[in-house]
Design an enzyme around this catalytic site. Structure first.
Site, PDB file in Angstrom:
ATOM      1  N   ASP A  33       1.189  -1.527  -0.134  1.00 39.04           N
ATOM      2  CA  ASP A  33       0.379   0.156  -0.161  1.00 39.04           C
ATOM      3  C   ASP A  33       0.534   1.178  -0.184  1.00 39.04           C
ATOM      4  O   ASP A  33       1.329   1.328   1.257  1.00 39.04           O
ATOM      5  CB  ASP A  33      -0.572  -0.288   1.557  1.00 39.04           C
ATOM      6  CG  ASP A  33      -1.796   1.416   1.298  1.00 39.04           C
ATOM      7  OD1 ASP A  33      -2.287   1.321   1.809  1.00 39.04           O
ATOM      8  OD2 ASP A  33      -1.670   2.272   0.361  1.00 39.04           O
ATOM      9  N   SER A  36      -0.297   4.596   2.930  1.00 43.81           N
ATOM     10  CA  SER A  36       1.043   3.901   4.515  1.00 43.81           C
ATOM     11  C   SER A  36       2.027   3.987   4.570  1.00 43.81           C
ATOM     12  O   SER A  36       2.310   2.629   3.364  1.00 43.81           O
ATOM     13  CB  SER A  36      -1.114   3.091   4.774  1.00 43.81           C
ATOM     14  OG  SER A  36      -0.082   1.538   4.632  1.00 43.81           O
ATOM     15  N   ASN A  38       2.851   1.645   7.821  1.00 45.11           N
ATOM     16  CA  ASN A  38       3.083   0.653   8.370  1.00 45.11           C
ATOM     17  C   ASN A  38       3.242  -0.988   7.849  1.00 45.11           C
ATOM     18  O   ASN A  38       2.834  -0.888   7.249  1.00 45.11           O
ATOM     19  CB  ASN A  38       2.476   0.802   9.401  1.00 45.11           C
ATOM     20  CG  ASN A  38       2.868   2.304  10.875  1.00 45.11           C
ATOM     21  OD1 ASN A  38       2.172   2.892  10.492  1.00 45.11           O
ATOM     22  ND2 ASN A  38       2.791   1.414  11.381  1.00 45.11           N
ATOM     23  N   TRP A  40       2.232  -4.450   8.984  1.00 40.72           N
ATOM     24  CA  TRP A  40       1.328  -4.544  10.274  1.00 40.72           C
ATOM     25  C   TRP A  40       0.515  -6.213   9.241  1.00 40.72           C
ATOM     26  O   TRP A  40      -0.474  -6.186   8.587  1.00 40.72           O
ATOM     27  CB  TRP A  40       0.444  -4.142  11.559  1.00 40.72           C
ATOM     28  CG  TRP A  40      -0.669  -3.984  10.341  1.00 40.72           C
ATOM     29  CD1 TRP A  40      -0.591  -2.430  10.206  1.00 40.72           C
ATOM     30  CD2 TRP A  40      -2.068  -4.156  10.324  1.00 40.72           C
ATOM     31  NE1 TRP A  40      -2.037  -2.283   9.518  1.00 40.72           N
ATOM     32  CE2 TRP A  40      -3.056  -3.486   9.622  1.00 40.72           C
ATOM     33  CE3 TRP A  40      -2.664  -5.389  10.981  1.00 40.72           C
ATOM     34  CZ2 TRP A  40      -4.511  -3.494   9.604  1.00 40.72           C
ATOM     35  CZ3 TRP A  40      -3.727  -5.268  11.407  1.00 40.72           C
ATOM     36  CH2 TRP A  40      -4.757  -4.921  10.367  1.00 40.72           C
ATOM     37  N   TYR A  76      -9.229   2.898  12.150  1.00 37.35           N
ATOM     38  CA  TYR A  76      -9.575   3.068  10.869  1.00 37.35           C
ATOM     39  C   TYR A  76     -11.068   3.751  10.410  1.00 37.35           C
ATOM     40  O   TYR A  76     -11.517   2.620   9.905  1.00 37.35           O
ATOM     41  CB  TYR A  76      -9.825   1.520  10.497  1.00 37.35           C
ATOM     42  CG  TYR A  76      -8.601   0.720   9.765  1.00 37.35           C
ATOM     43  CD1 TYR A  76      -7.827   0.882   8.230  1.00 37.35           C
ATOM     44  CD2 TYR A  76      -7.476   0.624  10.973  1.00 37.35           C
ATOM     45  CE1 TYR A  76      -6.422   0.431   8.004  1.00 37.35           C
ATOM     46  CE2 TYR A  76      -6.210  -0.121  10.622  1.00 37.35           C
ATOM     47  CZ  TYR A  76      -5.589   0.164   9.481  1.00 37.35           C
ATOM     48  OH  TYR A  76      -4.643  -0.443   8.977  1.00 37.35           O
ATOM     49  N   ASP A 219      -1.914   6.041  -5.334  1.00 35.87           N
ATOM     50  CA  ASP A 219      -2.085   5.306  -4.462  1.00 35.87           C
ATOM     51  C   ASP A 219      -2.693   3.607  -3.909  1.00 35.87           C
ATOM     52  O   ASP A 219      -3.764   3.169  -4.360  1.00 35.87           O
ATOM     53  CB  ASP A 219      -3.146   5.516  -3.113  1.00 35.87           C
ATOM     54  CG  ASP A 219      -3.540   5.399  -1.555  1.00 35.87           C
ATOM     55  OD1 ASP A 219      -3.710   5.401  -0.839  1.00 35.87           O
ATOM     56  OD2 ASP A 219      -2.869   3.384  -1.779  1.00 35.87           O
ATOM     57  N   THR A 222      -5.093   2.025  -2.690  1.00 40.87           N
ATOM     58  CA  THR A 222      -7.344   2.854  -3.530  1.00 40.87           C
ATOM     59  C   THR A 222      -6.910   1.830  -5.379  1.00 40.87           C
ATOM     60  O   THR A 222      -7.181   2.191  -5.707  1.00 40.87           O
ATOM     61  CB  THR A 222      -7.373   4.020  -3.542  1.00 40.87           C
ATOM     62  OG1 THR A 222      -7.176   4.716  -1.942  1.00 40.87           O
ATOM     63  CG2 THR A 222      -8.026   4.412  -3.826  1.00 40.87           C
TER      64      THR A 222
END
Lengths: 329, 42
Positions: A33, A36, A38, A40, A76, A219, A222
């Site tokens: 992505d 963003s 991070n 996780w 979120y 992005d 998206t």
């Protein structure tokens, strides 16, 4: 710190690839992505339904896991994911990043993640965006000399299938995947892969909407092409679309004659034909477009170039020169 | 360079629609794709 990242933004995302974490490796499917920052994945501590049907990381089963202890609430929008930071070895095929910081979800109440085909997210935006200031996976790859070139590129197939939706190339560019020259645009704000949008045209007519400047975020997390709300009515009118509960509907038989959308970026004009922005689902056609309601941080109208755009344009993310390259895929 | 093949699964939206929970879910959030980019709040 809390990062607002509405789960709904991932409602449409569905391109994912495999990584592994720990020793011995534990495998996960993650969304790569660029919107963003991070990394996780769910953990065995997570008892939420969204974790039931996803791979879960078991820290005790990894010889190289180091707990970091800090806990962050990554919001979120409609809910929030509580992650606890740790570090472990990240592997993506031949790439190995030792002591990569990552978030292990403890609680994942957000309903949509229950339905996600992927287990977690590997963020590829700039480190300044990362919750908790954690080092991004890309920063780890660069620091540990895991990439031959400080670039990565995405190809999204125009005819995706479950087994092949496209490719992420870490550390290079594949000339086989695009035609013509690469048009480069400098990143305008080093949080996201955000570039200046110089103009937007519908068919032959330039709209003038970006006369005072527009911004566009590239992005991969998206799916759709998103349009500032102040222009959505004009676009719907120009494209002959009707708003329905399933989105902006058009007559499938009109698709061929609909105008192309053209985006001025980096001095080039990047065209998006109707075949790219009209989704045909079993004979029901809708525009792969949706409205955004918030401006960019500097107040200019903000567009998001999601997978719909990225299927047409092979996209190169240059981490050394902070620029984004586009070439017809 | 390393080439990672990307799979394309059904979107979460399609899965939730098929499960009959999408409309109710979207009613409860003010959906704006840009919210994803709000700067971190302390």
């Amino acid at each position: 710190s809390v990062v607002r990242e509405p789960i709904a933004n991932h409602l449409d995302s569905s391109y994912f690839g495999e990584i592994s974490i720990g020793e011995p490796p534990q495998k996960f499917l993650v969304l790569f992505d660029t919107g963003s920052a991070n990394l996780w994945v769910p953990s065995t501590d997570c008892k939420s339904p969204a974790c039931f049907n996803h791979a879960k990381f078991q820290p005790s089963a990894s010889a190289t896991f180091t707990p970091r202890g800090q806990s962050y609430n990554v919001s979120y929008g409609s809910g929030s994911v509580t992650i606890v930071l740790g570090s472990d070895t990240l592997r993506i095929q031949s790439i190995t990043v030792r002591e990569q910081e990552l978030g292990l979800s403890q609680e994942e109440p957000t309903q949509p993640f229950y339905f996600a085909a992927f287990d977690g997210i590997l963020g590829m935006a700039f480190p300044s965006l990362a919750v908790g200031g954690t080092a991004t996976a890309l920063a780890g790859m660069l620091e540990q000399n895991q990439l031959p070139e400080p670039v990565f590129s995405f190809y999204f197939s125009r005819q995706p299938t479950y087994d092949y939706g496209g490719e992420l190339i870490l550390g290079g560019v594949d000339p086989q995947l695009f035609q013509g020259d690469i048009t480069w645009a400098p990143v305008t704000q080093k949080l996201y892969w955000q570039v200046a949008l110089e103009e937007v045209a519908i068919g032959q007519s330039v709209t003038g909407w970006c006369g005072q400047g527009c911004q566009a975020i590239v992005d991969t997390g998206t799916f759709l092409l998103t349009v500032p709300q102040e222009y959505i009515e004009s676009i719907l009118e120009a494209l002959g679309a009707q708003e329905t509960s399933y989105g902006y509907a058009v007559d499938c038989s009109d698709t061929q004659s609909m105008p192309q959308l053209t985006f001025g970026i980096g001095g080039a004009r990047l065209a998006l034909p109707p075949a790219a922005y009209v989704l045909n689902s079993n004979g029901y056609c809708t525009l792969a477009i949706e409205a955004t309601y918030l401006p960019s941080q500097d107040g200019q109208p903000l567009w998001i170039l999601g997978n719909v755009f990225l299927k047409e344009y092979y996209t190169v993310f240059d981490m050394a020169n902070n620029r984004v390259g586009f070439a017809l895929s | 360079a390393v080439r990672i093949s990307l799979k394309k699964g059904l979107s979460i939206r399609d899965q939730m629609r098929a499960a009959g929970v999408l409309d109710d879910f979207l009613k409860h959030i003010k959906y704006d794709p840009v919210k994803k980019y709000q700067p971190s709040q302390g």
